[in-house]
Motif scaffolding. Structure first.
Motif, PDB file in Angstrom:
ATOM      1  N   HIS A  50      20.397   4.678  -5.106  1.00  0.00           N
ATOM      2  CA  HIS A  50      20.965   5.970  -4.604  1.00  0.00           C
ATOM      3  C   HIS A  50      22.099   5.593  -3.770  1.00  0.00           C
ATOM      4  O   HIS A  50      22.161   4.488  -3.222  1.00  0.00           O
ATOM      5  N   PRO A  51      23.194   6.545  -4.013  1.00  0.00           N
ATOM      6  CA  PRO A  51      24.367   6.199  -3.240  1.00  0.00           C
ATOM      7  C   PRO A  51      24.166   5.866  -1.875  1.00  0.00           C
ATOM      8  O   PRO A  51      24.878   5.140  -1.076  1.00  0.00           O
ATOM      9  N   MET A  52      23.078   6.462  -1.261  1.00  0.00           N
ATOM     10  CA  MET A  52      22.849   6.090   0.255  1.00  0.00           C
ATOM     11  C   MET A  52      22.183   4.753   0.486  1.00  0.00           C
ATOM     12  O   MET A  52      22.598   4.035   1.275  1.00  0.00           O
ATOM     13  N   GLN A  53      21.394   4.371  -0.735  1.00  0.00           N
ATOM     14  CA  GLN A  53      20.972   2.895  -0.675  1.00  0.00           C
ATOM     15  C   GLN A  53      22.154   2.002  -0.902  1.00  0.00           C
ATOM     16  O   GLN A  53      22.023   1.079  -0.435  1.00  0.00           O
ATOM     17  N   ALA A  54      22.949   2.273  -1.813  1.00  0.00           N
ATOM     18  CA  ALA A  54      24.219   1.258  -2.015  1.00  0.00           C
ATOM     19  C   ALA A  54      24.837   1.270  -0.786  1.00  0.00           C
ATOM     20  O   ALA A  54      25.413   0.061  -0.433  1.00  0.00           O
ATOM     21  N   ALA A  55      25.157   2.257  -0.045  1.00  0.00           N
ATOM     22  CA  ALA A  55      25.835   2.231   1.205  1.00  0.00           C
ATOM     23  C   ALA A  55      25.375   1.319   2.076  1.00  0.00           C
ATOM     24  O   ALA A  55      25.828   0.544   2.974  1.00  0.00           O
ATOM     25  N   PHE A  56      23.802   1.347   2.244  1.00  0.00           N
ATOM     26  CA  PHE A  56      23.168   0.761   3.353  1.00  0.00           C
ATOM     27  C   PHE A  56      23.251  -0.698   2.981  1.00  0.00           C
ATOM     28  O   PHE A  56      23.518  -1.666   3.728  1.00  0.00           O
ATOM     29  N   ARG A  57      23.368  -0.935   1.611  1.00  0.00           N
ATOM     30  CA  ARG A  57      23.528  -2.311   1.173  1.00  0.00           C
ATOM     31  C   ARG A  57      25.031  -2.899   1.318  1.00  0.00           C
ATOM     32  O   ARG A  57      25.058  -3.951   2.021  1.00  0.00           O
ATOM     33  N   GLU A  58      25.829  -2.057   1.139  1.00  0.00           N
ATOM     34  CA  GLU A  58      27.349  -2.467   1.362  1.00  0.00           C
ATOM     35  C   GLU A  58      27.579  -2.707   2.858  1.00  0.00           C
ATOM     36  O   GLU A  58      28.520  -3.347   3.071  1.00  0.00           O
ATOM     37  N   CYS A  59      27.159  -1.766   3.545  1.00  0.00           N
ATOM     38  CA  CYS A  59      27.289  -1.856   5.002  1.00  0.00           C
ATOM     39  C   CYS A  59      26.494  -2.725   5.838  1.00  0.00           C
ATOM     40  O   CYS A  59      26.511  -2.933   7.032  1.00  0.00           O
ATOM     41  N   HIS A  60      25.673  -3.474   5.185  1.00  0.00           N
ATOM     42  CA  HIS A  60      24.646  -4.341   5.703  1.00  0.00           C
ATOM     43  C   HIS A  60      23.966  -3.474   7.070  1.00  0.00           C
ATOM     44  O   HIS A  60      23.709  -3.854   7.941  1.00  0.00           O
ATOM     45  N   ALA A  61      23.071  -2.223   6.592  1.00  0.00           N
ATOM     46  CA  ALA A  61      22.812  -1.269   7.420  1.00  0.00           C
ATOM     47  C   ALA A  61      21.236  -1.576   7.697  1.00  0.00           C
ATOM     48  O   ALA A  61      20.535  -0.643   8.008  1.00  0.00           O
ATOM     49  N   LEU A  62      20.935  -2.839   7.625  1.00  0.00           N
ATOM     50  CA  LEU A  62      19.569  -3.110   8.040  1.00  0.00           C
ATOM     51  C   LEU A  62      19.483  -4.608   8.492  1.00  0.00           C
ATOM     52  O   LEU A  62      20.097  -5.417   8.035  1.00  0.00           O
ATOM     53  N   GLN A  63      18.339  -4.669   9.201  1.00  0.00           N
ATOM     54  CA  GLN A  63      18.116  -6.188   9.470  1.00  0.00           C
ATOM     55  C   GLN A  63      16.698  -6.744   8.974  1.00  0.00           C
ATOM     56  O   GLN A  63      16.689  -7.300   7.922  1.00  0.00           O
ATOM     57  N   CYS A  64      15.787  -6.041   9.621  1.00  0.00           N
ATOM     58  CA  CYS A  64      14.333  -6.494   9.259  1.00  0.00           C
ATOM     59  C   CYS A  64      13.973  -5.352   8.059  1.00  0.00           C
ATOM     60  O   CYS A  64      13.091  -5.873   7.272  1.00  0.00           O
ATOM     61  N   GLY A  65      14.517  -4.210   8.058  1.00  0.00           N
ATOM     62  CA  GLY A  65      14.279  -3.256   6.943  1.00  0.00           C
ATOM     63  C   GLY A  65      13.185  -2.507   7.173  1.00  0.00           C
ATOM     64  O   GLY A  65      12.871  -1.721   6.024  1.00  0.00           O
ATOM     65  N   PHE A  66      12.315  -2.647   8.275  1.00  0.00           N
ATOM     66  CA  PHE A  66      11.156  -1.774   8.446  1.00  0.00           C
ATOM     67  C   PHE A  66      11.501  -0.300   8.305  1.00  0.00           C
ATOM     68  O   PHE A  66      10.644   0.464   7.797  1.00  0.00           O
ATOM     69  N   MET A 103      16.119   8.207   3.801  1.00  0.00           N
ATOM     70  CA  MET A 103      15.426   9.577   3.508  1.00  0.00           C
ATOM     71  C   MET A 103      15.765  10.452   4.500  1.00  0.00           C
ATOM     72  O   MET A 103      16.326  11.965   4.170  1.00  0.00           O
ATOM     73  N   GLN A 104      16.044  10.205   5.782  1.00  0.00           N
ATOM     74  CA  GLN A 104      16.649  11.226   6.843  1.00  0.00           C
ATOM     75  C   GLN A 104      18.206  11.339   6.784  1.00  0.00           C
ATOM     76  O   GLN A 104      18.708  12.425   6.825  1.00  0.00           O
ATOM     77  N   ALA A 105      18.751  10.231   6.240  1.00  0.00           N
ATOM     78  CA  ALA A 105      20.423  10.246   6.180  1.00  0.00           C
ATOM     79  C   ALA A 105      20.508  11.092   4.886  1.00  0.00           C
ATOM     80  O   ALA A 105      21.572  11.633   4.893  1.00  0.00           O
ATOM     81  N   ILE A 106      19.706  11.075   3.770  1.00  0.00           N
ATOM     82  CA  ILE A 106      20.190  11.924   2.580  1.00  0.00           C
ATOM     83  C   ILE A 106      20.119  13.556   3.255  1.00  0.00           C
ATOM     84  O   ILE A 106      20.909  14.243   2.846  1.00  0.00           O
ATOM     85  N   ASP A 107      18.887  13.652   3.794  1.00  0.00           N
ATOM     86  CA  ASP A 107      18.852  15.076   4.010  1.00  0.00           C
ATOM     87  C   ASP A 107      19.955  15.499   5.120  1.00  0.00           C
ATOM     88  O   ASP A 107      20.516  16.677   5.258  1.00  0.00           O
TER      89      ASP A 107
END
Lengths: 157, 266
Positions: free
Chosen positions: A84-100, A107-111
């Motif tokens: 999903h574009p939001m997942q791709a953006a999270f990967r691109e921006c390194h928007a996670l550390q542990c990922g939990f 899901m909240q970001a998409i809404d």
């Protein structure tokens, strides 16, 4: 009791006690473990899924409330070949550390992006009120969402 | 969570009949307070009666001088209603400050008002705007609805069907949110109706109430400076780990000043 609903487009009929939570149905009955349980007290947002297109905390919805409802989980928005574009953006921006917290954040970001055109980074931060990241990775999360929302880039603090 | 029987009636009369025939029933609206409370075993109803399938308690109707909100209206529906934003923007603004987005997608106005949480936002609007709360049996004045901590004028089995808010000339709401829960440590709503001022306060005492001392002063002199002369005694105010009674009394004045500045700027 019997409950009929759809998850990620697929119809299900389950038979569970009324005090079963939506997140238990997802993880234990349907084995969709992408939705996480963090606090189990409706504060952290790790369990966020969509009910009829709206972000909700699945630890605070009872299974019988699902009758006739359409649920979308992190498994339903994309897969490893077609993010999903939001997942791709999270990967691109390194928007996670542990990922939990990530499934709930996404899901909240998409809404948030769907319901609020023209989001700026402040509005994104306020929109993540109900999602907690204990790695404190908020900055890149905001950048990822802003890139999807086509909002102004988050200011560096 | 203890086991319970679940019911989903299709009408208010069916819901009331289920309530009358159960041992220790509770109505379920959005569930944003009740479900966490049940998970902590602080509530253990034998029967949950889900109000989500009742058409009589939903819907928004707006006329020039009145906004009618069905009890099952979720907070985000009030936030996003173009009619409410146009006619009673203070209500959409207030609803947008409740909890977080996921909570606003589930929680309902009827559930919030019926619960009378001392820190909930909607009670400030019910009191501050002089709303009328309707049930299947009667109408209850907003001034007489909230009785105490989690206690209202509702009788056992009574269901809020809708709430009518009169439309003020102008109004503003300011709250000091708890940084974690977003509940109002203190919230103040000030409304002007044809030259008469109403002030509704939530978060400070055991339930929402009017600040009559402030109303008297503001009815004479509608300026922020006039509020400086008002004494806000902290007797009976809540004192907990979030704020002492004394601090809450201080916040009532600060929030009132901010709300009045907003109102005067409109």
């Amino acid at each position: 009791m019997k409950v009929s609903f759809k998850v990620n487009g697929q119809a299900h009929e389950i038979d569970v006690p009324p005090n079963t939570l939506l997140v238990e149905v997802l993880r234990e009955t349907l084995e969709l473990t992408g939705t996480h349980v963090g606090c189990d007290t409706s504060q952290c947002g790790a369990c966020t899924v969509h009910l009829d297109g709206r972000a909700v905390k699945s630890c605070t919805v009872l299974a019988p409330q699902l009758d006739g409802v359409e649920v979308t989980t992190i498994e339903g928005i994309g897969d490893s070949e077609n993010l999903h574009p939001m997942q791709a953006a999270f990967r691109e921006c390194h928007a996670l550390q542990c990922g939990f917290c990530t499934p709930g954040m996404i899901m909240q970001a998409i809404d948030l992006v769907e319901k609020n055109p023209g989001l700026d980074s402040q509005a994104i931060r306020e929109g993540l009120e109900g999602n907690i990241c204990r790695c404190t990775g908020y900055h890149n999360i905001v950048r990822a969402i802003a890139s999807v929302a086509d909002a102004k880039p988050a200011s560096v603090k | 969570m203890y086991p319970f029987n679940y019911h989903k009636p299709a009408s208010v009369s069916e819901a009331v009949s289920l309530f009358r025939n159960a041992d220790d029933p509770m109505y379920l609206s959005g569930g944003m307070t009740l479900i966490p409370t049940m998970k902590q075993r602080l509530a253990a109803p034998t029967d949950l009666i889900d109000l989500s399938g009742i058409p009589e308690v939903s819907g928004i109707e707006v006329s020039a001088d009145r906004v009618r909100v069905g009890a099952f209206t979720r907070h985000n529906d009030v936030v996003r209603s173009p009619e409410i934003n146009k006619t009673l923007p203070v209500l959409s603004h207030l609803a947008g400050l409740i909890g977080d987005n996921q909570v606003r997608n589930r929680g309902t106005i009827g559930g919030s008002v019926a619960n009378s949480d001392p820190s909930a936002d909607y009670p400030a609007a019910v009191v501050g705007l002089g709303a009328t709360v309707y049930t299947q049996d009667r109408s209850i004045s907003g001034d007489e609805f909230f009785l105490n901590l989690f206690e209202t004028a509702l009788h056992p089995g009574e269901i809020i069907t809708h709430i009518d808010f009169p439309v003020p000339t102008r109004a503003a709401y300011q709250k000091f949110p708890n940084p974690a829960s977003r509940y109002a440590v203190v919230g103040v709503l000030i409304a002007e109706f044809a030259g008469t001022i109403r002030v509704g306060v939530t978060g400070a005492g055991p339930c929402a109430c009017r600040a009559s001392g402030m109303e008297e002063v503001l009815n004479q002199n509608l300026t922020v400076a006039a509020l400086d002369a008002v004494e806000v005694p902290d007797a009976g105010f809540n004192s907990d780990l979030h704020a002492s009674a004394e601090y809450r009394a201080h916040l009532v004045k600060v929030m009132a000043r901010r709300a009045l500045a907003d109102l005067l700027g409109q």
